[in-house]
Design an enzyme around this catalytic site. Sequence first.
Site, PDB file in Angstrom:
ATOM      1  N   CYS A  16       7.264  -0.369  -8.854  1.00  0.00           N
ATOM      2  CA  CYS A  16       7.647  -1.243  -7.809  1.00  0.00           C
ATOM      3  C   CYS A  16       8.962  -1.876  -7.888  1.00  0.00           C
ATOM      4  CB  CYS A  16       6.843  -2.599  -7.656  1.00  0.00           C
ATOM      5  SG  CYS A  16       4.980  -2.088  -7.408  1.00  0.00           S
ATOM      6  N   CYS A  40      -3.979  -1.100  -2.561  1.00  0.00           N
ATOM      7  CA  CYS A  40      -4.542   0.338  -2.662  1.00  0.00           C
ATOM      8  C   CYS A  40      -4.270   0.659  -4.054  1.00  0.00           C
ATOM      9  CB  CYS A  40      -4.140   1.332  -1.779  1.00  0.00           C
ATOM     10  SG  CYS A  40      -2.172   1.885  -2.240  1.00  0.00           S
ATOM     11  N   CYS A  50       0.846  -1.152   0.102  1.00  0.00           N
ATOM     12  CA  CYS A  50       0.108   0.002   0.312  1.00  0.00           C
ATOM     13  C   CYS A  50       0.938   1.157   0.078  1.00  0.00           C
ATOM     14  CB  CYS A  50      -0.938  -0.063   1.475  1.00  0.00           C
ATOM     15  SG  CYS A  50      -2.360   0.984   1.035  1.00  0.00           S
TER      16      CYS A  50
END
Length: 162
Positions: free
Chosen positions: A94, A86, A10
């Site tokens: 990432c 989320c 998140c």
Amino acid sequence: MKHYNILFLCTGNSARSILAEALATTLSSGKFIGYSAGSHPVGRVNPFAFDLAIEMGYPKDKLRSKNWDEYSLPNSPKMDFIITVCDNAANETCPIWLGNPSTAHWGFPDPASIEGTDAIKREAFQKTLLGLKKNIEALVQLPIDQLDAASLKKAIQDIHAK
């Protein structure tokens, strides 16, 4: 029994991902070890998430807000699954995850953003907890060892679509 490491991501790592970490660990009878992190962690666990995790029996000393970079290091646990909870984190770039884990997105509204009385806030956290619990219970039931990588990824993604 083989166990699987699962990382929930998140942005702030204070509520949804913390709850998912605790649920995966406490609901799976050892099948999953839950972890959580955020792209921009706030540095503290939301008190409502903290209380719910403790009620589940999750160890207090494991509840901390941390950066997702912690899990991209060579000596970090190898993740089998990475799930964003989320929408912001799902759209961010990432880190490179070691071991080619299966990924999915299970978007939930942020209960920490709810304004109002403590009762209203608790209700929002409880609703998020129940949605995560439903998904994680379905994940625990998957025949992981019997699915190829593509089928497993689809099955994990389909859990949230139901």
